[in-house]
Design a protein around this motif. Sequence first.
Motif, PDB file in Angstrom:
ATOM      1  N   CYS A   1       3.523  -0.768 -13.488  1.00  0.00           N
ATOM      2  CA  CYS A   1       3.083   0.610 -13.259  1.00  0.00           C
ATOM      3  C   CYS A   1       3.688   1.517 -14.337  1.00  0.00           C
ATOM      4  O   CYS A   1       4.806   1.295 -14.804  1.00  0.00           O
ATOM      5  CB  CYS A   1       3.520   1.086 -11.876  1.00  0.00           C
ATOM      6  SG  CYS A   1       2.895   2.751 -11.489  1.00  0.00           S
TER       7      CYS A   1
ATOM      8  N   HIS B   1       5.842  -1.403  -7.307  1.00  0.00           N
ATOM      9  CA  HIS B   1       7.118  -0.804  -6.919  1.00  0.00           C
ATOM     10  C   HIS B   1       6.951   0.061  -5.686  1.00  0.00           C
ATOM     11  O   HIS B   1       5.855   0.547  -5.399  1.00  0.00           O
ATOM     12  CB  HIS B   1       7.685   0.041  -8.071  1.00  0.00           C
ATOM     13  CG  HIS B   1       6.844   1.241  -8.395  1.00  0.00           C
ATOM     14  ND1 HIS B   1       7.145   2.509  -7.946  1.00  0.00           N
ATOM     15  CD2 HIS B   1       5.689   1.355  -9.091  1.00  0.00           C
ATOM     16  CE1 HIS B   1       6.216   3.351  -8.375  1.00  0.00           C
ATOM     17  NE2 HIS B   1       5.322   2.684  -9.067  1.00  0.00           N
TER      18      HIS B   1
ATOM     19  N   ASP C   1       4.831   4.342 -13.957  1.00  0.00           N
ATOM     20  CA  ASP C   1       5.866   5.176 -13.333  1.00  0.00           C
ATOM     21  C   ASP C   1       7.158   5.182 -14.169  1.00  0.00           C
ATOM     22  O   ASP C   1       7.631   4.125 -14.607  1.00  0.00           O
ATOM     23  CB  ASP C   1       6.144   4.606 -11.929  1.00  0.00           C
ATOM     24  CG  ASP C   1       6.998   5.526 -11.088  1.00  0.00           C
ATOM     25  OD1 ASP C   1       8.157   5.777 -11.476  1.00  0.00           O
ATOM     26  OD2 ASP C   1       6.513   6.000 -10.042  1.00  0.00           O
TER      27      ASP C   1
ATOM     28  N   GLY D   1      -0.477   2.346 -11.195  1.00  0.00           N
ATOM     29  CA  GLY D   1      -0.947   1.441 -10.148  1.00  0.00           C
ATOM     30  C   GLY D   1      -1.004  -0.016 -10.564  1.00  0.00           C
ATOM     31  O   GLY D   1      -1.485  -0.861  -9.817  1.00  0.00           O
TER      32      GLY D   1
ATOM     33  N   CYS E   1       4.969   4.026  -4.833  1.00  0.00           N
ATOM     34  CA  CYS E   1       4.033   4.129  -5.960  1.00  0.00           C
ATOM     35  C   CYS E   1       3.054   5.284  -5.703  1.00  0.00           C
ATOM     36  O   CYS E   1       2.310   5.284  -4.710  1.00  0.00           O
ATOM     37  CB  CYS E   1       3.272   2.820  -6.144  1.00  0.00           C
ATOM     38  SG  CYS E   1       2.132   2.866  -7.547  1.00  0.00           S
ATOM     39  N   GLY E   2       3.027   6.247  -6.619  1.00  0.00           N
ATOM     40  CA  GLY E   2       2.169   7.418  -6.452  1.00  0.00           C
ATOM     41  C   GLY E   2       0.696   7.078  -6.482  1.00  0.00           C
ATOM     42  O   GLY E   2      -0.111   7.682  -5.767  1.00  0.00           O
TER      43      GLY E   2
END
Length: 247
Positions: free
Chosen positions: A105, A158, A107, A130, A161-162
């Motif tokens: 991801c 993770h 992130d 994602g 995760c947004g």
Amino acid sequence: MCTDPTATTAAALSRRRFLANSTATVAGVAALGALPQTLYGAELSKADEAAVFAPAPTTPAEALAALVDGNRRFIAGKTIAPHRDFARLREIAPKQTPFAAFLGCADSRVPIEIVFDQGFGDLFVSRNAGNIAVTEQIASLEFGTLVLGAKVLYVLGHTACGAVTATMAGAEVPGQISALYYYISPATRAAKGDLNKAIIQNVRNQAVSLRDSSTVISKLVKEGKLLVVGGVYDLNTGKVTPVELSA
Ligand SMILES: [Zn+2]
């Protein structure tokens, strides 16, 4: 301020010399530059000291073990930060041979070399929000495995995760952000409102998609040259927990 990027502090150099002397038999051919630049002040165990000089993994099993060991050091606060100096970079500048490839991801809390305690030239990393297996990511990972020879293909999700959270909420979002939903929604539908289950299922879906829909990757797997695996990294503990993939 010193502008020489190769400059090394006296303390670090002294530490390197100590290590080089204490592991002379292992490190006969190891240049000083092969030693870790940062040791975070922790004493190294014999196993970790050996890991600094360890040759690159040559099999999928060895490659996976190196990643497991690296994450173990990370969560224990005993990172050796291998291969992070300019000498290593110069050594591999003509040719890279990463031992593992990642779909992770984007992130900011998921820096893969840090989470697995690796350095320059070790990991071929492809990231997006994602950790989804879209065409360009598949192409990149085919290159990392078939051409560069990575022996493990790791899909890393993770916690918190947004992208998965937003897909689950199905919220209106600006621009093209909702393009991510298409790839993540099979996992959120299956998880029925449980975010952690959705994150695990999304890793499974993307890994199976990579493994089975890419003829290049599935051939490498059949030949025993590549392992496709998945895991979820916990932002609170740093620990990566494997995700079992379907056969
Ligand atoms: Zn994420």
